[in-house]
Design a protein around this motif. Sequence first.
Motif, mmCIF file in Angstrom:
data_model
loop_
_atom_site.group_PDB
_atom_site.id
_atom_site.type_symbol
_atom_site.label_atom_id
_atom_site.label_comp_id
_atom_site.label_asym_id
_atom_site.label_seq_id
_atom_site.Cartn_x
_atom_site.Cartn_y
_atom_site.Cartn_z
ATOM 1 N N ALA A 199 0.845 -1.204 0.000
ATOM 2 C CA ALA A 199 0.000 0.000 0.000
ATOM 3 C C ALA A 199 0.875 1.248 0.000
ATOM 4 C CB ALA A 199 -0.934 -0.012 1.210
ATOM 5 N N LEU A 200 1.935 1.238 0.807
ATOM 6 C CA LEU A 200 2.856 2.372 0.838
ATOM 7 C C LEU A 200 3.506 2.560 -0.526
ATOM 8 C CD1 LEU A 200 4.358 4.621 2.371
ATOM 9 C CD2 LEU A 200 6.023 2.885 3.077
ATOM 10 N N ARG A 201 3.937 1.478 -1.146
ATOM 11 C CA ARG A 201 4.558 1.553 -2.473
ATOM 12 C C ARG A 201 3.569 2.140 -3.479
ATOM 13 N NH1 ARG A 201 9.156 -0.447 -4.591
ATOM 14 N NH2 ARG A 201 9.615 -1.587 -2.681
ATOM 15 N N ALA A 202 2.343 1.649 -3.486
ATOM 16 C CA ALA A 202 1.325 2.166 -4.421
ATOM 17 C C ALA A 202 1.043 3.638 -4.151
ATOM 18 C CB ALA A 202 0.043 1.340 -4.299
ATOM 19 N N TRP A 203 0.981 4.021 -2.881
ATOM 20 C CA TRP A 203 0.689 5.411 -2.532
ATOM 21 C C TRP A 203 1.821 6.345 -2.956
ATOM 22 C CZ3 TRP A 203 2.601 9.308 0.628
ATOM 23 C CH2 TRP A 203 1.732 10.375 0.864
ATOM 24 N N THR A 204 3.067 5.897 -2.846
ATOM 25 C CA THR A 204 4.177 6.765 -3.255
ATOM 26 C C THR A 204 4.117 7.052 -4.749
ATOM 27 O OG1 THR A 204 5.774 4.943 -3.542
ATOM 28 C CG2 THR A 204 5.693 6.039 -1.373
ATOM 29 N N ARG A 205 3.633 6.112 -5.529
ATOM 30 C CA ARG A 205 3.447 6.366 -6.968
ATOM 31 C C ARG A 205 2.379 7.433 -7.159
ATOM 32 N NH1 ARG A 205 7.323 2.943 -5.817
ATOM 33 N NH2 ARG A 205 8.304 2.081 -7.653
ATOM 34 N N ARG A 206 1.334 7.361 -6.381
ATOM 35 C CA ARG A 206 0.288 8.397 -6.446
ATOM 36 C C ARG A 206 0.847 9.749 -5.997
ATOM 37 N NH1 ARG A 206 -5.576 6.212 -5.447
ATOM 38 N NH2 ARG A 206 -5.356 4.094 -6.230
ATOM 39 N N PHE A 207 1.743 9.729 -5.031
ATOM 40 C CA PHE A 207 2.363 10.974 -4.583
ATOM 41 C C PHE A 207 3.128 11.620 -5.738
ATOM 42 C CE2 PHE A 207 5.839 13.501 -2.963
ATOM 43 C CZ PHE A 207 5.213 14.309 -2.023
ATOM 44 N N ILE A 208 3.849 10.827 -6.510
ATOM 45 C CA ILE A 208 4.576 11.382 -7.654
ATOM 46 C C ILE A 208 3.589 11.903 -8.703
ATOM 47 C CG2 ILE A 208 6.189 10.862 -9.540
ATOM 48 C CD1 ILE A 208 7.483 11.233 -6.745
ATOM 49 N N ASP A 209 2.477 11.226 -8.905
ATOM 50 C CA ASP A 209 1.439 11.750 -9.812
ATOM 51 C C ASP A 209 0.958 13.118 -9.322
ATOM 52 O OD1 ASP A 209 1.567 9.401 -11.311
ATOM 53 O OD2 ASP A 209 -0.197 8.515 -10.339
ATOM 54 N N TYR A 210 0.705 13.213 -8.027
ATOM 55 C CA TYR A 210 0.281 14.487 -7.425
ATOM 56 C C TYR A 210 1.355 15.554 -7.631
ATOM 57 C CZ TYR A 210 0.684 17.721 -3.488
ATOM 58 O OH TYR A 210 0.918 18.835 -2.719
ATOM 59 N N ALA A 211 2.618 15.203 -7.369
ATOM 60 C CA ALA A 211 3.707 16.175 -7.516
ATOM 61 C C ALA A 211 3.841 16.631 -8.967
ATOM 62 C CB ALA A 211 5.022 15.569 -7.019
ATOM 63 N N THR A 212 3.641 15.710 -9.906
ATOM 64 C CA THR A 212 3.706 16.060 -11.327
ATOM 65 C C THR A 212 2.589 17.036 -11.681
ATOM 66 O OG1 THR A 212 4.739 13.938 -11.855
ATOM 67 C CG2 THR A 212 3.666 15.118 -13.675
ATOM 68 N N ALA A 213 1.388 16.778 -11.178
ATOM 69 C CA ALA A 213 0.267 17.698 -11.431
ATOM 70 C C ALA A 213 0.540 19.061 -10.804
ATOM 71 C CB ALA A 213 -1.034 17.112 -10.886
ATOM 72 N N LYS A 214 1.059 19.061 -9.597
ATOM 73 C CA LYS A 214 1.366 20.325 -8.901
ATOM 74 C C LYS A 214 2.419 21.112 -9.671
ATOM 75 C CE LYS A 214 3.153 22.028 -4.499
ATOM 76 N NZ LYS A 214 3.724 21.645 -3.208
ATOM 77 N N LEU A 215 3.443 20.428 -10.148
ATOM 78 C CA LEU A 215 4.488 21.087 -10.932
ATOM 79 C C LEU A 215 3.907 21.669 -12.214
ATOM 80 C CD1 LEU A 215 7.530 21.707 -11.304
ATOM 81 C CD2 LEU A 215 7.711 19.490 -12.465
ATOM 82 N N GLY A 216 3.040 20.907 -12.868
ATOM 83 C CA GLY A 216 2.415 21.388 -14.094
ATOM 84 C C GLY A 216 1.551 22.609 -13.871
ATOM 85 N N MET A 217 0.969 22.700 -12.701
ATOM 86 C CA MET A 217 0.083 23.823 -12.377
ATOM 87 C C MET A 217 0.818 24.948 -11.656
ATOM 88 S SD MET A 217 -3.315 21.863 -10.986
ATOM 89 C CE MET A 217 -4.152 23.414 -10.667
ATOM 90 N N ALA A 218 2.138 24.900 -11.595
ATOM 91 C CA ALA A 218 2.915 25.836 -10.774
ATOM 92 C C ALA A 218 2.595 27.296 -11.064
ATOM 93 C CB ALA A 218 4.407 25.573 -10.936
ATOM 94 N N ASP A 219 2.559 27.681 -12.337
ATOM 95 C CA ASP A 219 2.276 29.080 -12.670
ATOM 96 C C ASP A 219 0.867 29.475 -12.234
ATOM 97 O OD1 ASP A 219 4.791 29.467 -13.735
ATOM 98 O OD2 ASP A 219 4.148 29.081 -15.809
ATOM 99 N N ALA A 220 -0.085 28.583 -12.472
ATOM 100 C CA ALA A 220 -1.458 28.871 -12.080
ATOM 101 C C ALA A 220 -1.581 28.981 -10.561
ATOM 102 C CB ALA A 220 -2.392 27.786 -12.613
ATOM 103 N N LEU A 221 -0.899 28.095 -9.840
ATOM 104 C CA LEU A 221 -0.937 28.153 -8.376
ATOM 105 C C LEU A 221 -0.275 29.417 -7.843
ATOM 106 C CD1 LEU A 221 -0.267 24.393 -7.656
ATOM 107 C CD2 LEU A 221 -2.319 25.656 -6.970
ATOM 108 N N ARG A 222 0.820 29.837 -8.483
ATOM 109 C CA ARG A 222 1.466 31.098 -8.079
ATOM 110 C C ARG A 222 0.509 32.272 -8.240
ATOM 111 N NH1 ARG A 222 6.228 28.698 -9.562
ATOM 112 N NH2 ARG A 222 6.073 29.134 -11.768
#
Length: 195
Positions: free
Chosen positions: A89-112
């Motif tokens: 479960a931890l392994r699967a969740w860490t992959r989801r964390f990277i998906d989240y981080a990728t989305a956050k990075l992609g939205m960086a300008d919008a979030l700023r």
Amino acid sequence: MTRAAGRPLRADARRNREKILAAAVRVFSEDGLDAHFERIAKVAGVGSGTLYRNFPTREALIEAAYRNEVARLCDAVPGLLEAMPPDEALRAWTRRFIDYATAKLGMADALRAVVDSGTNPYAESAELIQTALDSLMAAGTAAGTIRSDIRPTDMFAALAGIALTSAKPEQREQAERLLDLVLDGLKRAAPAAGD
């Protein structure tokens, strides 16, 4: 989700809202601040009016999309722990964390832009993510599959480091290797013969 008036959203309205939020993450990640509401509505498969009724401003949509990504990440924990052993479960969740981080990075300008408007979309995200990670690690420690001497805050720092260095979509293979390295280091060593 509830409306401001306190009435719960209908099932179809809830589905539309979820589709809008997912489309917003995708479009803001691709187009940044140039993202148009009309394109987001089209990607979501809803009318522009539906989008504007739910999110009257760009800032409201960006903030809601980001907070929804955090919620999806954190809300996955109980289901993962129910479906698989804690270490998996931890392994699967860490992959989801990277998906989240990728989305956050992609939205960086919008979030700023949201932060510049005086709103803090990140206000609770670190605490929510840390709580989710605490649950996963506690389950792994209780099951005896991960080391008990590593604190969840240490693991969060490692994940944040991977996200900072390898969250771009084209870096996914590197992120996966780094996650494996960290997770392998987290495994509880098997007792030596005779112990």
